[in-house]
Design a protein around this motif. Structure first.
Motif, PDB file in Angstrom:
ATOM      1  N   LEU A   1       0.827  -1.205   0.000  1.00 17.95           N
ATOM      2  CA  LEU A   1       0.000   0.000   0.000  1.00 17.95           C
ATOM      3  C   LEU A   1       0.861   1.255   0.000  1.00 17.95           C
ATOM      4  CD1 LEU A   1      -2.678  -1.199   2.579  1.00 17.95           C
ATOM      5  CD2 LEU A   1      -3.050  -0.834   0.117  1.00 17.95           C
TER       6      LEU A   1
ATOM      7  N   ALA B   1       2.166   1.768  -3.424  1.00 15.60           N
ATOM      8  CA  ALA B   1       1.094   2.261  -4.297  1.00 15.60           C
ATOM      9  C   ALA B   1       0.875   3.751  -4.076  1.00 15.60           C
ATOM     10  CB  ALA B   1      -0.193   1.484  -4.032  1.00 15.60           C
ATOM     11  N   LEU B   2       0.835   4.144  -2.814  1.00 16.19           N
ATOM     12  CA  LEU B   2       0.573   5.542  -2.473  1.00 16.19           C
ATOM     13  C   LEU B   2       1.684   6.459  -2.977  1.00 16.19           C
ATOM     14  CD1 LEU B   2      -1.377   7.413  -0.971  1.00 16.19           C
ATOM     15  CD2 LEU B   2      -0.092   6.975   1.115  1.00 16.19           C
TER      16      LEU B   2
ATOM     17  N   ALA C   1       1.499   6.740  -6.746  1.00 14.94           N
ATOM     18  CA  ALA C   1       0.370   7.596  -7.123  1.00 14.94           C
ATOM     19  C   ALA C   1       0.717   9.066  -6.904  1.00 14.94           C
ATOM     20  CB  ALA C   1      -0.868   7.208  -6.310  1.00 14.94           C
TER      21      ALA C   1
ATOM     22  N   THR D   1      -7.333  14.950  -4.444  1.00 14.62           N
ATOM     23  CA  THR D   1      -7.607  13.811  -5.325  1.00 14.62           C
ATOM     24  C   THR D   1      -6.986  12.539  -4.763  1.00 14.62           C
ATOM     25  OG1 THR D   1      -7.656  15.225  -7.294  1.00 14.62           O
ATOM     26  CG2 THR D   1      -7.261  12.890  -7.661  1.00 14.62           C
ATOM     27  N   LEU D   2      -5.726  12.630  -4.364  1.00 13.59           N
ATOM     28  CA  LEU D   2      -5.059  11.427  -3.864  1.00 13.59           C
ATOM     29  C   LEU D   2      -5.622  11.000  -2.522  1.00 13.59           C
ATOM     30  CD1 LEU D   2      -3.110   9.200  -4.165  1.00 13.59           C
ATOM     31  CD2 LEU D   2      -1.256  10.706  -3.442  1.00 13.59           C
ATOM     32  N   MET D   3      -5.942  11.980  -1.682  1.00 11.75           N
ATOM     33  CA  MET D   3      -6.482  11.648  -0.370  1.00 11.75           C
ATOM     34  C   MET D   3      -7.812  10.932  -0.514  1.00 11.75           C
ATOM     35  SD  MET D   3      -5.417  11.912   2.690  1.00 11.75           S
ATOM     36  CE  MET D   3      -6.234  11.288   4.176  1.00 11.75           C
ATOM     37  N   ASN D   4      -8.661  11.428  -1.406  1.00 13.30           N
ATOM     38  CA  ASN D   4      -9.938  10.768  -1.645  1.00 13.30           C
ATOM     39  C   ASN D   4      -9.743   9.366  -2.188  1.00 13.30           C
ATOM     40  OD1 ASN D   4     -12.498  11.973  -1.098  1.00 13.30           O
ATOM     41  ND2 ASN D   4     -11.789  13.725  -2.291  1.00 13.30           N
ATOM     42  N   PHE D   5      -8.846   9.251  -3.133  1.00 12.71           N
ATOM     43  CA  PHE D   5      -8.543   7.966  -3.751  1.00 12.71           C
ATOM     44  C   PHE D   5      -7.993   7.008  -2.696  1.00 12.71           C
ATOM     45  CE2 PHE D   5      -5.360   5.484  -6.338  1.00 12.71           C
ATOM     46  CZ  PHE D   5      -6.275   4.794  -7.095  1.00 12.71           C
ATOM     47  N   ALA D   6      -7.008   7.497  -1.957  1.00 19.31           N
ATOM     48  CA  ALA D   6      -6.265   6.610  -1.067  1.00 19.31           C
ATOM     49  C   ALA D   6      -6.991   6.354   0.240  1.00 19.31           C
ATOM     50  CB  ALA D   6      -4.885   7.210  -0.781  1.00 19.31           C
ATOM     51  N   TRP D   7      -7.511   7.417   0.848  1.00 25.91           N
ATOM     52  CA  TRP D   7      -8.016   7.218   2.192  1.00 25.91           C
ATOM     53  C   TRP D   7      -9.334   6.466   2.236  1.00 25.91           C
ATOM     54  CZ3 TRP D   7      -5.348   6.886   6.302  1.00 25.91           C
ATOM     55  CH2 TRP D   7      -6.028   6.597   7.482  1.00 25.91           C
ATOM     56  N   ALA D   8     -10.221   6.833   1.333  1.00 24.79           N
ATOM     57  CA  ALA D   8     -11.489   6.106   1.322  1.00 24.79           C
ATOM     58  C   ALA D   8     -11.198   4.624   1.113  1.00 24.79           C
ATOM     59  CB  ALA D   8     -12.402   6.655   0.229  1.00 24.79           C
ATOM     60  N   GLY D   9     -10.168   4.326   0.287  1.00 26.70           N
ATOM     61  CA  GLY D   9      -9.770   2.935   0.090  1.00 26.70           C
ATOM     62  C   GLY D   9      -9.098   2.367   1.328  1.00 26.70           C
TER      63      GLY D   9
ATOM     64  N   LEU E   1      -7.554  10.814 -10.969  1.00 27.03           N
ATOM     65  CA  LEU E   1      -7.644   9.449 -10.438  1.00 27.03           C
ATOM     66  C   LEU E   1      -6.936   8.460 -11.355  1.00 27.03           C
ATOM     67  CD1 LEU E   1     -11.377   9.566  -9.292  1.00 27.03           C
ATOM     68  CD2 LEU E   1      -9.366   9.470  -7.786  1.00 27.03           C
TER      69      LEU E   1
ATOM     70  N   ALA F   1      -3.283   8.776 -10.791  1.00 24.47           N
ATOM     71  CA  ALA F   1      -2.923   8.168  -9.505  1.00 24.47           C
ATOM     72  C   ALA F   1      -2.845   6.651  -9.645  1.00 24.47           C
ATOM     73  CB  ALA F   1      -3.946   8.558  -8.436  1.00 24.47           C
TER      74      ALA F   1
ATOM     75  N   GLY G   1       0.219   5.549 -11.744  1.00 21.81           N
ATOM     76  CA  GLY G   1       1.446   5.707 -10.956  1.00 21.81           C
ATOM     77  C   GLY G   1       1.568   4.638  -9.890  1.00 21.81           C
ATOM     78  N   ALA G   2       0.457   4.330  -9.247  1.00 18.31           N
ATOM     79  CA  ALA G   2       0.462   3.284  -8.213  1.00 18.31           C
ATOM     80  C   ALA G   2       0.802   1.931  -8.835  1.00 18.31           C
ATOM     81  CB  ALA G   2      -0.899   3.231  -7.528  1.00 18.31           C
TER      82      ALA G   2
ATOM     83  N   LEU H   1       3.975  -0.453  -7.940  1.00 18.58           N
ATOM     84  CA  LEU H   1       3.767  -1.818  -7.439  1.00 18.58           C
ATOM     85  C   LEU H   1       4.385  -2.867  -8.352  1.00 18.58           C
ATOM     86  CD1 LEU H   1       0.191  -1.751  -5.919  1.00 18.58           C
ATOM     87  CD2 LEU H   1       2.348  -2.206  -4.742  1.00 18.58           C
TER      88      LEU H   1
ATOM     89  N   PHE I   1      -6.813  -1.158  -2.673  1.00 15.06           N
ATOM     90  CA  PHE I   1      -6.473   0.236  -2.426  1.00 15.06           C
ATOM     91  C   PHE I   1      -7.338   1.148  -3.291  1.00 15.06           C
ATOM     92  CE2 PHE I   1      -3.389   3.772  -3.402  1.00 15.06           C
ATOM     93  CZ  PHE I   1      -3.357   4.313  -2.125  1.00 15.06           C
TER      94      PHE I   1
ATOM     95  N   ALA J   1     -11.843   0.169  -3.415  1.00 15.90           N
ATOM     96  CA  ALA J   1     -12.610   0.549  -2.225  1.00 15.90           C
ATOM     97  C   ALA J   1     -12.673   2.073  -2.151  1.00 15.90           C
ATOM     98  CB  ALA J   1     -11.975  -0.046  -0.979  1.00 15.90           C
ATOM     99  N   GLY J   2     -11.568   2.722  -2.567  1.00 13.26           N
ATOM    100  CA  GLY J   2     -11.565   4.177  -2.588  1.00 13.26           C
ATOM    101  C   GLY J   2     -12.436   4.726  -3.709  1.00 13.26           C
TER     102      GLY J   2
ATOM    103  N   ASN K   1     -16.167   4.236  -3.096  1.00 15.35           N
ATOM    104  CA  ASN K   1     -16.766   5.261  -2.237  1.00 15.35           C
ATOM    105  C   ASN K   1     -16.967   6.570  -2.984  1.00 15.35           C
ATOM    106  OD1 ASN K   1     -17.212   4.003   0.222  1.00 15.35           O
ATOM    107  ND2 ASN K   1     -15.084   4.264   0.860  1.00 15.35           N
TER     108      ASN K   1
ATOM    109  N   TRP L   1     -13.438  11.499   0.971  1.00 13.10           N
ATOM    110  CA  TRP L   1     -12.833  11.910   2.234  1.00 13.10           C
ATOM    111  C   TRP L   1     -12.731  13.420   2.230  1.00 13.10           C
ATOM    112  CZ3 TRP L   1      -8.639  14.858   3.562  1.00 13.10           C
ATOM    113  CH2 TRP L   1      -8.186  14.752   4.886  1.00 13.10           C
TER     114      TRP L   1
END
Lengths: 222, 222
Positions: free
Chosen positions: A167, A170-171, A174, A198-206, B167, B170, B173-174, B178, B202, B205-206, B209, B216
């Motif tokens: 993870l 991946a982060l 990204a 954008t990344l926070m929404n992508f990453a954190w919700a996941g 997105l 992101a 890139g991720a 990986l 990752f 799920a993001g 949502n 988020w």
């Protein structure tokens, strides 16, 4: 001794930073091969022999530029993170710091992300070491968040170390990709805040779902 | 005419592929500068003059290797995607295809992701074009998923084009990060399936949502 008016009175440490400023700009704009020591001396407002006296060679100047920009980036990210905040705030603050730094230092970012990797060793190694440091930092952040969640809720499972490492990679990948996206004038340009959101929404919700034990599975109907 | 026993009877197209195989291997292992045409001819089991006759120069051989590997990667990803499946299955199948291809062709992946970018133009441009094609493909996939969700549920909002583009960057890139992580022997190595599952968890799920309008926000308590 004396004033700082004549160019000879400028302290060596200050002169060196001016040379590094000029180097970062020239290397980022023209690439390592095309940037000349003449250009760099002129940009720094000093003589070419002085550049050689202080930095020895184009190779060493390039290495010094990479090291300074890498250290500045890592320092900016670490300083931006709100320690002791909830994990999502920590990640948000760190990402905001990263994108803001990349936006404020586009030439430094280009040096690290493009130029340092496009001229082989030993430069690529310098950048790889910085990247490994950031990945480790993100790994610890996600690991701490996972432990925190595991304590707080019965449903949560602790993420395995290998998952956390994946993870984090991946982060970071990204984030690198989005920094280029944000800085790409042809794409219209996007603000550091937009990239971070954008990344926070992508990453954190996941990540948030993962931490609560609700991952995605190929067997689930989409 | 005649049999295929003598080395002179091998058709040109087949010989060229053997030379490209040798080139990909040599460039990925030794880097562009260090790989010699002697090594490549020997690896391909042909004479050096024949390599020059068919491919003209080391530069053109390198370019031909990059083009072949880039086309193979894009083809593998496109072929893997289960069209007409729900969006998450499409993404999962595409990611699985990408990581499987990178794992099965580690030298091709190294050529594209490291070597082609570490020797400046025009090679970096070839890879950038391939990357742009994959980003566009992912952008369309996410855009289609967003429209699908927007039709299916009243809560959903349609993602803005700029968000979809961010997105997609992101995600790509991720995935790149990986693929390196999975192929890194020092990290113990991870399977293509593990890499695909990590990223899918990752990302989806993001994204899942996001598509349902529950992103988020920094103002939410973590």
């Amino acid at each position: 001794m004396g004033g700082e008016t004549g160019s000879k009175r400028v302290p060596r440490a200050v002169r060196e930073q001016q040379m590094l400023d000029a180097g970062v700009r020239a290397f980022a704009r023209s690439g390592y091969q095309n940037a000349s020591m003449d250009d760099i001396a002129e940009l720094a407002g000093v003589s070419k022999p002085l550049v050689y006296l202080y930095l020895n060679s184009k190779e060493e100047l390039f290495t010094a530029c990479i090291r300074r920009e890498a250290a500045a980036l890592v320092t900016a990210v670490r300083a931006a993170v709100e320690r002791d905040a909830p994990a999502d705030r920590q990640l948000w603050s760190g990402l905001s710091g990263f994108f803001a730094h990349a936006a404020e230092h586009p030439e430094g970012w280009t040096l690290l992300h493009v130029q340092a990797r496009t001229h082989g060793q030993p430069y690529a190694r310098e950048v790889a070491a910085m990247r490994a440091e950031i990945v480790e930092f993100v790994t610890q952040l996600i690991g701490a968040a996972a432990r925190e969640h595991a304590l707080g809720t019965a449903r949560a499972r602790t993420l395995a170390g290998t998952e956390v490492s994946g993870l984090a990679h991946a982060l970071v990948g990204a984030a690198e990709s989005l920094a280029d996206w944000a800085g790409d004038g042809r794409a219209g340009g996007h603000s550091a805040k937009e990239a971070a959101a954008t990344l926070m929404n992508f990453a954190w919700a996941g990540l948030g779902n993962l931490l609560q034990g609700t991952g995605w599975s190929p067997d689930r109907v989409g």
